[in-house]
Design a protein around this motif. Structure first.
Motif, PDB file in Angstrom:
ATOM      1  N   VAL A 248       0.845  -1.201   0.000  1.00 35.45           N
ATOM      2  CA  VAL A 248       0.000   0.000   0.000  1.00 35.45           C
ATOM      3  C   VAL A 248       0.876   1.247   0.000  1.00 35.45           C
ATOM      4  N   ALA A 249       1.937   1.223   0.823  1.00 36.38           N
ATOM      5  CA  ALA A 249       2.842   2.375   0.907  1.00 36.38           C
ATOM      6  C   ALA A 249       3.490   2.654  -0.446  1.00 36.38           C
ATOM      7  N   LYS A 250       3.918   1.596  -1.124  1.00 35.20           N
ATOM      8  CA  LYS A 250       4.585   1.777  -2.413  1.00 35.20           C
ATOM      9  C   LYS A 250       3.611   2.291  -3.472  1.00 35.20           C
ATOM     10  N   ALA A 251       2.394   1.777  -3.434  1.00 36.27           N
ATOM     11  CA  ALA A 251       1.387   2.221  -4.403  1.00 36.27           C
ATOM     12  C   ALA A 251       1.042   3.694  -4.197  1.00 36.27           C
ATOM     13  N   LEU A 252       0.851   4.087  -2.960  1.00 31.59           N
ATOM     14  CA  LEU A 252       0.532   5.486  -2.668  1.00 31.59           C
ATOM     15  C   LEU A 252       1.705   6.403  -3.014  1.00 31.59           C
ATOM     16  N   ASP A 253       2.911   5.928  -2.729  1.00 33.23           N
ATOM     17  CA  ASP A 253       4.106   6.723  -3.028  1.00 33.23           C
ATOM     18  C   ASP A 253       4.216   6.959  -4.528  1.00 33.23           C
ATOM     19  N   ALA A 254       3.886   5.955  -5.299  1.00 29.58           N
ATOM     20  CA  ALA A 254       3.962   6.087  -6.765  1.00 29.58           C
ATOM     21  C   ALA A 254       2.963   7.112  -7.278  1.00 29.58           C
ATOM     22  N   ARG A 255       1.864   7.275  -6.553  1.00 31.09           N
ATOM     23  CA  ARG A 255       0.848   8.258  -6.958  1.00 31.09           C
ATOM     24  C   ARG A 255       1.101   9.643  -6.363  1.00 31.09           C
ATOM     25  N   GLY A 256       2.150   9.760  -5.561  1.00 36.81           N
ATOM     26  CA  GLY A 256       2.419  11.031  -4.894  1.00 36.81           C
ATOM     27  C   GLY A 256       1.504  11.281  -3.714  1.00 36.81           C
TER      28      GLY A 256
ATOM     29  N   ALA B 121       1.798   9.630  -0.593  1.00 38.79           N
ATOM     30  CA  ALA B 121       2.371   8.913   0.550  1.00 38.79           C
ATOM     31  C   ALA B 121       1.814   9.408   1.881  1.00 38.79           C
ATOM     32  N   ARG B 122       1.435  10.674   1.945  1.00 38.25           N
ATOM     33  CA  ARG B 122       0.922  11.242   3.198  1.00 38.25           C
ATOM     34  C   ARG B 122      -0.406  10.621   3.620  1.00 38.25           C
ATOM     35  N   GLU B 123      -1.057   9.945   2.705  1.00 34.00           N
ATOM     36  CA  GLU B 123      -2.357   9.347   3.009  1.00 34.00           C
ATOM     37  C   GLU B 123      -2.232   7.926   3.576  1.00 34.00           C
TER      38      GLU B 123
ATOM     39  N   LYS C 281       5.649   5.490  10.164  1.00 29.89           N
ATOM     40  CA  LYS C 281       6.531   6.614   9.813  1.00 29.89           C
ATOM     41  C   LYS C 281       7.685   6.216   8.894  1.00 29.89           C
ATOM     42  N   ASN C 282       8.066   4.935   8.897  1.00 26.90           N
ATOM     43  CA  ASN C 282       9.171   4.494   8.046  1.00 26.90           C
ATOM     44  C   ASN C 282       8.721   3.657   6.848  1.00 26.90           C
ATOM     45  N   HIS C 283       7.440   3.400   6.744  1.00 27.89           N
ATOM     46  CA  HIS C 283       6.942   2.469   5.731  1.00 27.89           C
ATOM     47  C   HIS C 283       7.276   2.900   4.295  1.00 27.89           C
ATOM     48  N   VAL C 284       7.108   4.168   3.997  1.00 23.80           N
ATOM     49  CA  VAL C 284       7.364   4.624   2.629  1.00 23.80           C
ATOM     50  C   VAL C 284       8.841   4.449   2.293  1.00 23.80           C
ATOM     51  N   ARG C 285       9.711   4.832   3.213  1.00 20.53           N
ATOM     52  CA  ARG C 285      11.148   4.672   2.979  1.00 20.53           C
ATOM     53  C   ARG C 285      11.503   3.206   2.778  1.00 20.53           C
ATOM     54  N   TRP C 286      10.943   2.336   3.616  1.00 18.93           N
ATOM     55  CA  TRP C 286      11.216   0.908   3.458  1.00 18.93           C
ATOM     56  C   TRP C 286      10.697   0.387   2.118  1.00 18.93           C
ATOM     57  N   SER C 287       9.520   0.824   1.736  1.00 15.74           N
ATOM     58  CA  SER C 287       8.909   0.299   0.501  1.00 15.74           C
ATOM     59  C   SER C 287       9.742   0.642  -0.724  1.00 15.74           C
TER      60      SER C 287
END
Length: 318
Positions: A246-254, A256-258, A271-277
């Protein structure tokens, strides 16, 4: 008068022992500047029997050769009603030259004593609430300065993992490290060399190590967890993989804050999920979900359950 800047009473409340002690030490140091601290300091353990009249008499005594008298009442979380009511009555008209420091591990905000202290001013309540696990490494870095040392973020993480969440224990270990190292900056290797592990490893630390693709750390923590816990760890790790997807998918759409709102959790929990993804490809994460089916089958009564689980962890961290 210097004492005009002090309130007549403070409530030092919360389980953080280091912060509670620091609050007491600050006032003691201010009193010791007068050179007559022995005549103007009264420390009482309120977990032991105390006569209300004697305590109030001490609070009402004038200071001798100093700007204020300091009365420290520790262990006030379970005061007898007579004592609590005596303090409430006193705080309605406190002595102007006495500072009463009420120290408690916990005290409900709806109690008469809490409200009586709170009425004295915004600064009267000294909050010593326990830090959340994720806040402790940064807190440890701040504590290190009091011992004349610095500690890296990674070393602080390792110290918390080895010593647990007691700020008293963490402070003790920092003092020991300062004596051994003799100044400078504490690195991870120093913590591993001089601090024995006394805290039980937590599943969340294991999940974080896998998420960070740190195979050595993940396996170290896995060996420290209770035996035959693969089924629970598998369920937790499977949930973490889904969160990273989910974190990676949201990050790809810009977006990530959601992430926290999408998963229905608090911000600090992810708090670290996006970085890990970002260290994974989407194919790797989806592939981990597909291979999880075989791992789940192996966990149901197979002699190779541990081998299957460890193999899955290694495939995630390689």
């Amino acid at each position: 008068m210097a004492s005009a800047k002090l309130l007549p009473a403070y409530l030092v409340v919360g389980p953080d022992e280091v912060k509670r002690t620091a609050a007491q030490d600050r006032l003691k140091a201010r009193l010791e500047a007068s050179g007559l601290a022995a005549f103007n300091l009264d420390e009482r353990d309120m977990t032991k029997p105390q006569e209300p009249d004697e305590v109030i008499a001490s609070l009402s005594t004038y200071p001798m050769g100093a700007d204020f008298r300091l009365v420290i009442l520790s262990g006030c979380e379970h005061l007898p009603k007579a004592m609590s009511e005596a303090l409430v009555s006193y705080l309605a008209h406190p002595a102007p030259d006495t500072v009463c420091l009420i120290v408690a591990d916990s005290l409900a905000k709806n109690t008469r004593l809490y409200k009586a202290v709170a009425k004295l001013g915004k600064q009267a309540i000294i909050d010593c609430s326990a830090k959340k696990r994720w806040e402790l490494p940064a807190y440890v870095q701040g504590m290190a300065g009091r011992h004349g040392i610095a500690i890296t973020s990674a070393a602080a993480e390792e110290l918390v993992a080895r010593s647990g969440e007691s700020t008293r224990m963490l402070d003790t270990q920092l003092k020991k490290l300062a004596e051994v190292i003799g100044g400078g900056t504490i690195e991870v290797g120093d913590v591993e060399r001089y601090v024995a592990r006394t805290a039980e490893a937590k599943p969340w630390d294991f999940l974080d190590a896998v998420s960070a693709r740190d195979a050595a750390r993940a396996l170290e923590l896995y060996r420290l967890l209770p035996p035959r816990s693969e089924v629970r760890l598998f369920a937790l790790l499977l949930g973490r993989v889904r969160e990273l997807i989910v974190a990676k998918a949201l990050d790809a759409r810009g977006a990530a804050r959601e992430l926290a709102s999408t998963l229905g959790v608090r911000d600090w929990q992810v708090k670290n999920h996006v970085r890990w993804s970002r260290a994974f490809t989407m194919d790797e994460l989806v592939g981990a979900l597909r291979s999880a089916e075989d791992v789940e089958c192996a966990l149901k009564g197979s002699r190779d359950s541990e081998t299957a689980f460890v193999g899955w962890v290694l495939s995630l961290t390689k």
